[in-house]
Design an enzyme around this catalytic site. Structure first.
Site, PDB file in Angstrom:
ATOM      1  N   PRO A  60      43.221  -6.618  25.678  1.00 19.40           N
ATOM      2  CA  PRO A  60      42.926  -6.799  27.106  1.00 19.40           C
ATOM      3  C   PRO A  60      43.583  -8.073  27.645  1.00 19.40           C
ATOM      4  O   PRO A  60      43.745  -9.041  26.897  1.00 19.40           O
ATOM      5  CB  PRO A  60      41.401  -6.925  27.139  1.00 19.40           C
ATOM      6  CG  PRO A  60      40.970  -7.272  25.767  1.00 19.40           C
ATOM      7  CD  PRO A  60      42.016  -6.763  24.833  1.00 19.40           C
ATOM      8  N   ASP A  61      43.952  -8.039  28.945  1.00 20.41           N
ATOM      9  CA  ASP A  61      44.456  -9.307  29.506  1.00 20.41           C
ATOM     10  C   ASP A  61      43.223 -10.100  29.929  1.00 20.41           C
ATOM     11  O   ASP A  61      42.106  -9.780  29.487  1.00 20.41           O
ATOM     12  CB  ASP A  61      45.460  -9.039  30.644  1.00 20.41           C
ATOM     13  CG  ASP A  61      44.812  -8.394  31.870  1.00 20.41           C
ATOM     14  OD1 ASP A  61      45.545  -7.923  32.750  1.00 20.41           O
ATOM     15  OD2 ASP A  61      43.557  -8.364  31.927  1.00 20.41           O
ATOM     16  N   PHE A  62      43.388 -11.135  30.723  1.00 19.86           N
ATOM     17  CA  PHE A  62      42.248 -12.005  31.026  1.00 19.86           C
ATOM     18  C   PHE A  62      41.614 -11.675  32.362  1.00 19.86           C
ATOM     19  O   PHE A  62      40.382 -11.622  32.463  1.00 19.86           O
ATOM     20  CB  PHE A  62      42.700 -13.483  31.026  1.00 19.86           C
ATOM     21  CG  PHE A  62      43.135 -13.957  29.669  1.00 19.86           C
ATOM     22  CD1 PHE A  62      44.475 -13.860  29.276  1.00 19.86           C
ATOM     23  CD2 PHE A  62      42.209 -14.436  28.756  1.00 19.86           C
ATOM     24  CE1 PHE A  62      44.870 -14.264  28.010  1.00 19.86           C
ATOM     25  CE2 PHE A  62      42.601 -14.838  27.481  1.00 19.86           C
ATOM     26  CZ  PHE A  62      43.934 -14.747  27.111  1.00 19.86           C
ATOM     27  N   ARG A  63      42.508 -11.434  33.390  1.00 21.40           N
ATOM     28  CA  ARG A  63      41.956 -11.432  34.750  1.00 21.40           C
ATOM     29  C   ARG A  63      42.019 -10.085  35.467  1.00 21.40           C
ATOM     30  O   ARG A  63      41.637 -10.010  36.625  1.00 21.40           O
ATOM     31  CB  ARG A  63      42.678 -12.509  35.581  1.00 21.40           C
ATOM     32  CG  ARG A  63      42.386 -13.920  35.041  1.00 21.40           C
ATOM     33  CD  ARG A  63      43.174 -15.021  35.739  1.00 21.40           C
ATOM     34  NE  ARG A  63      42.854 -16.327  35.139  1.00 21.40           N
ATOM     35  CZ  ARG A  63      43.403 -16.773  34.015  1.00 21.40           C
ATOM     36  NH1 ARG A  63      44.304 -16.051  33.365  1.00 21.40           N
ATOM     37  NH2 ARG A  63      43.059 -17.956  33.505  1.00 21.40           N
ATOM     38  N   ASN A  82      51.022 -15.893  25.484  1.00 29.21           N
ATOM     39  CA  ASN A  82      50.204 -15.036  24.632  1.00 29.21           C
ATOM     40  C   ASN A  82      49.991 -15.655  23.245  1.00 29.21           C
ATOM     41  O   ASN A  82      50.875 -16.303  22.705  1.00 29.21           O
ATOM     42  CB  ASN A  82      50.840 -13.650  24.501  1.00 29.21           C
ATOM     43  CG  ASN A  82      50.905 -12.950  25.859  1.00 29.21           C
ATOM     44  OD1 ASN A  82      50.233 -13.377  26.806  1.00 29.21           O
ATOM     45  ND2 ASN A  82      51.711 -11.917  25.967  1.00 29.21           N
ATOM     46  N   ASP A 127      48.894 -13.686  20.700  1.00 26.58           N
ATOM     47  CA  ASP A 127      48.791 -12.539  19.776  1.00 26.58           C
ATOM     48  C   ASP A 127      49.955 -12.454  18.784  1.00 26.58           C
ATOM     49  O   ASP A 127      49.962 -11.563  17.925  1.00 26.58           O
ATOM     50  CB  ASP A 127      48.669 -11.227  20.593  1.00 26.58           C
ATOM     51  CG  ASP A 127      49.797 -11.064  21.620  1.00 26.58           C
ATOM     52  OD1 ASP A 127      49.534 -10.554  22.728  1.00 26.58           O
ATOM     53  OD2 ASP A 127      50.948 -11.444  21.322  1.00 26.58           O
ATOM     54  N   HIS A 159      50.808 -21.623  24.731  1.00 27.45           N
ATOM     55  CA  HIS A 159      49.359 -21.793  24.561  1.00 27.45           C
ATOM     56  C   HIS A 159      48.972 -21.652  23.100  1.00 27.45           C
ATOM     57  O   HIS A 159      47.840 -21.305  22.771  1.00 27.45           O
ATOM     58  CB  HIS A 159      48.609 -20.772  25.444  1.00 27.45           C
ATOM     59  CG  HIS A 159      48.804 -21.058  26.905  1.00 27.45           C
ATOM     60  ND1 HIS A 159      48.445 -20.176  27.898  1.00 27.45           N
ATOM     61  CD2 HIS A 159      49.355 -22.114  27.542  1.00 27.45           C
ATOM     62  CE1 HIS A 159      48.742 -20.697  29.079  1.00 27.45           C
ATOM     63  NE2 HIS A 159      49.312 -21.863  28.890  1.00 27.45           N
ATOM     64  N   THR A 161      52.095 -11.576  33.908  1.00 28.64           N
ATOM     65  CA  THR A 161      51.275 -12.780  34.039  1.00 28.64           C
ATOM     66  C   THR A 161      50.841 -12.971  35.478  1.00 28.64           C
ATOM     67  O   THR A 161      51.564 -12.622  36.405  1.00 28.64           O
ATOM     68  CB  THR A 161      52.023 -14.042  33.558  1.00 28.64           C
ATOM     69  OG1 THR A 161      51.200 -15.202  33.796  1.00 28.64           O
ATOM     70  CG2 THR A 161      53.357 -14.227  34.267  1.00 28.64           C
ATOM     71  N   GLU A 177      51.203  -6.643  39.922  1.00 28.47           N
ATOM     72  CA  GLU A 177      50.916  -7.199  41.257  1.00 28.47           C
ATOM     73  C   GLU A 177      51.869  -8.366  41.517  1.00 28.47           C
ATOM     74  O   GLU A 177      52.422  -8.955  40.587  1.00 28.47           O
ATOM     75  CB  GLU A 177      49.465  -7.720  41.299  1.00 28.47           C
ATOM     76  CG  GLU A 177      49.203  -8.758  40.205  1.00 28.47           C
ATOM     77  CD  GLU A 177      47.782  -9.304  40.173  1.00 28.47           C
ATOM     78  OE1 GLU A 177      46.979  -8.951  41.051  1.00 28.47           O
ATOM     79  OE2 GLU A 177      47.499 -10.103  39.253  1.00 28.47           O
TER      80      GLU A 177
HETATM   81  N1  APR Z   1      52.282  -4.080  33.218  1.00 28.69           N
HETATM   82  C1  APR Z   1      52.563  -5.067  34.107  1.00 28.69           C
HETATM   83  N2  APR Z   1      51.663  -6.019  34.475  1.00 28.69           N
HETATM   84  C2  APR Z   1      50.434  -5.954  33.911  1.00 28.69           C
HETATM   85  C3  APR Z   1      50.068  -4.944  32.976  1.00 28.69           C
HETATM   86  C4  APR Z   1      51.061  -3.983  32.635  1.00 28.69           C
HETATM   87  N3  APR Z   1      50.805  -2.980  31.765  1.00 28.69           N
HETATM   88  N4  APR Z   1      48.757  -5.158  32.614  1.00 28.69           N
HETATM   89  C5  APR Z   1      48.332  -6.247  33.301  1.00 28.69           C
HETATM   90  N5  APR Z   1      49.340  -6.730  34.082  1.00 28.69           N
HETATM   91  C6  APR Z   1      49.336  -7.917  34.943  1.00 28.69           C
HETATM   92  C7  APR Z   1      48.065  -8.148  35.710  1.00 28.69           C
HETATM   93  O1  APR Z   1      48.145  -7.489  36.966  1.00 28.69           O
HETATM   94  C8  APR Z   1      48.085  -9.665  35.882  1.00 28.69           C
HETATM   95  O2  APR Z   1      48.851 -10.053  37.008  1.00 28.69           O
HETATM   96  O3  APR Z   1      49.463  -9.022  34.067  1.00 28.69           O
HETATM   97  C9  APR Z   1      48.791 -10.151  34.629  1.00 28.69           C
HETATM   98  C10 APR Z   1      47.827 -10.696  33.585  1.00 28.69           C
HETATM   99  O4  APR Z   1      47.276 -11.892  34.118  1.00 28.69           O
HETATM  100  P1  APR Z   1      46.145 -12.652  33.275  1.00 28.69           P
HETATM  101  O5  APR Z   1      45.132 -11.667  32.812  1.00 28.69           O
HETATM  102  O6  APR Z   1      45.720 -13.832  34.106  1.00 28.69           O
HETATM  103  O7  APR Z   1      46.908 -13.172  31.966  1.00 28.69           O
HETATM  104  P2  APR Z   1      47.855 -14.444  31.868  1.00 28.69           P
HETATM  105  O8  APR Z   1      48.624 -14.654  33.142  1.00 28.69           O
HETATM  106  O9  APR Z   1      48.630 -14.287  30.610  1.00 28.69           O
HETATM  107  O10 APR Z   1      46.774 -15.645  31.676  1.00 28.69           O
HETATM  108  C11 APR Z   1      47.318 -16.937  31.527  1.00 28.69           C
HETATM  109  O11 APR Z   1      45.104 -17.818  31.164  1.00 28.69           O
HETATM  110  O12 APR Z   1      43.049 -17.743  30.105  1.00 28.69           O
HETATM  111  C12 APR Z   1      44.286 -18.326  30.092  1.00 28.69           C
HETATM  112  O13 APR Z   1      45.334 -19.233  28.239  1.00 28.69           O
HETATM  113  C13 APR Z   1      44.992 -18.012  28.813  1.00 28.69           C
HETATM  114  O14 APR Z   1      47.340 -17.617  28.424  1.00 28.69           O
HETATM  115  C14 APR Z   1      46.240 -17.262  29.255  1.00 28.69           C
HETATM  116  C15 APR Z   1      46.429 -17.769  30.665  1.00 28.69           C
END
Ligand code: APR
Length: 297
Positions: free
Chosen positions: A45-48, A119, A121, A138, A229, A255
């Site tokens: 899962p991503d974070f947000r 990331n 991972d 990170h 991101t 987005e």
């Molecule tokens: N394809 C394209 N974009 C995607 C996909 C996908 N399959 N899945 C998710 N996304 C997008 C989301 O719309 C969002 O804009 O990826 C982004 C993920 O954002 P976050 O969940 O905030 O992850 P990230 O930007 O890596 O977070 C940054 O926050 O918690 C800290 O240290 C942690 O490294 C992390 C940092």
């Protein structure tokens, strides 16, 4: 220009022109900024993201607020939530995605200058991207140490602890420990040993030196591709603003984020990164190689 699903054909033109630029002599140094969105297709899962993001699903760990799970001061007092999460996220059971394999192709075609990733991972390494090209801004789960004496902790013992869901403690006799004392199983007073934490950058900790050392090289960028991101976290997010005017900036994300789209020649491709990367590979004539690279992971 912002090209979303509804303007897929316009997006196609943009991807075709991006491919032409990548094959031109002026495009020598490609820089990447990667986030959790490129690993969602791997099952991490991503974070947000609303609903599916980690921060929307940590309620079960009864945290004061989601980010606490990655905060160093909270971890010192309550290491349990992080270790419950570590058990789910620990590398080994996830496979790189097409996007990770695309990064490897960029390297094998001598186009990749530096892959900045947020990331933890280690999927870029798992996909075969040369370690020297990766900046894990990170940190990652690859190594771990005591947060008091900084002594590295054994990898096998760490894997075992994470698997069992136990909290690994420092084994360095000289470590001053947490400064607290506790009673051992014989009722004797002993110093509480320091907590072991993977070398992941927690909120409240500094980013690795190699991140800061790599920042000046961004002026050599001819192409910056930002993928998966939200560009929420600084200082990582600021990299996108550091490339020179002549460097083409591309966003591949579900987005629009950051200031991508504000510069005249920015290209914004909204959609799933694996799908867009596949379209780009097709335009580059790399589709077979991408498939093969991914099948080899
Ligand atoms: N394809 C394209 N974009 C995607 C996909 C996908 N399959 N899945 C998710 N996304 C997008 C989301 O719309 C969002 O804009 O990826 C982004 C993920 O954002 P976050 O969940 O905030 O992850 P990230 O930007 O890596 O977070 C940054 O926050 O918690 C800290 O240290 C942690 O490294 C992390 C940092």
């Amino acid at each position: 220009k912002t090209l979303d699903e509804s303007t897929a054909n316009a997006r196609g033109d943009d991807i075709a022109s991006l491919a032409r630029y990548m094959q031109s002599k002026t495009c020598r140094n490609v820089f990447l900024m990667l986030g959790a969105g490129i690993s969602t297709a791997a099952g991490i899962p991503d974070f947000r993201s609303p609903d599916t993001g980690l921060y929307a699903n940590l309620a079960r760990l009864n945290l004061p607020y989601p980010e606490a799970v990655f905060e160093i001061n909270f971890f010192r007092r309550h290491p349990e939530p992080f270790y419950m999460l570590a058990k789910e996220l620990y590398p080994g059971k996830f496979r790189p995605t097409l996007t990770h394999s695309f990064v490897r192709l960029l390297a094998s075609k001598s186009l990749l200058h530096t892959c900045f990733t947020q990331n933890i991972d280690t999927l870029e390494r798992r996909a075969g991207v040369p370690a020297g090209k990766i900046i894990e801004a990170h940190g990652s789960f690859a190594t771990q140490r005591c947060i008091e004496c900084k002594r590295p902790y054994d990898d096998e013992k760490m894997k075992k602890a994470v698997k069992e869901g136990s909290i690994p403690r420092c084994e360095n006799a000289k470590c001053k420990g947490t400064g607290k004392t506790r009673r051992n199983e014989f009722g004797e007073e002993e110093k509480e040993r320091g907590l072991v934490k993977p070398d992941i950058v927690f909120f409240g900790e500094g980013l690795p030196d190699e991140f800061h050392r790599a920042i000046p090289t961004l002026r050599e960028a001819d192409l910056l591709i930002v993928m998966g991101t939200s560009l929420t976290v600084r200082p990582f997010a600021m990299l996108a603003e550091l490339v020179r005017e002549g460097c083409l900036r591309v966003l591949i994300n579900l987005e629009k984020v950051g200031d991508l789209g504000d510069r005249e020649d920015d290209i914004v491709c909204l959609g799933k990164c694996d799908e867009i990367v596949q379209e780009l590979a097709r335009e580059l004539g790399w589709e077979e190689e991408l498939q093969k690279a991914w099948e080899a992971t």
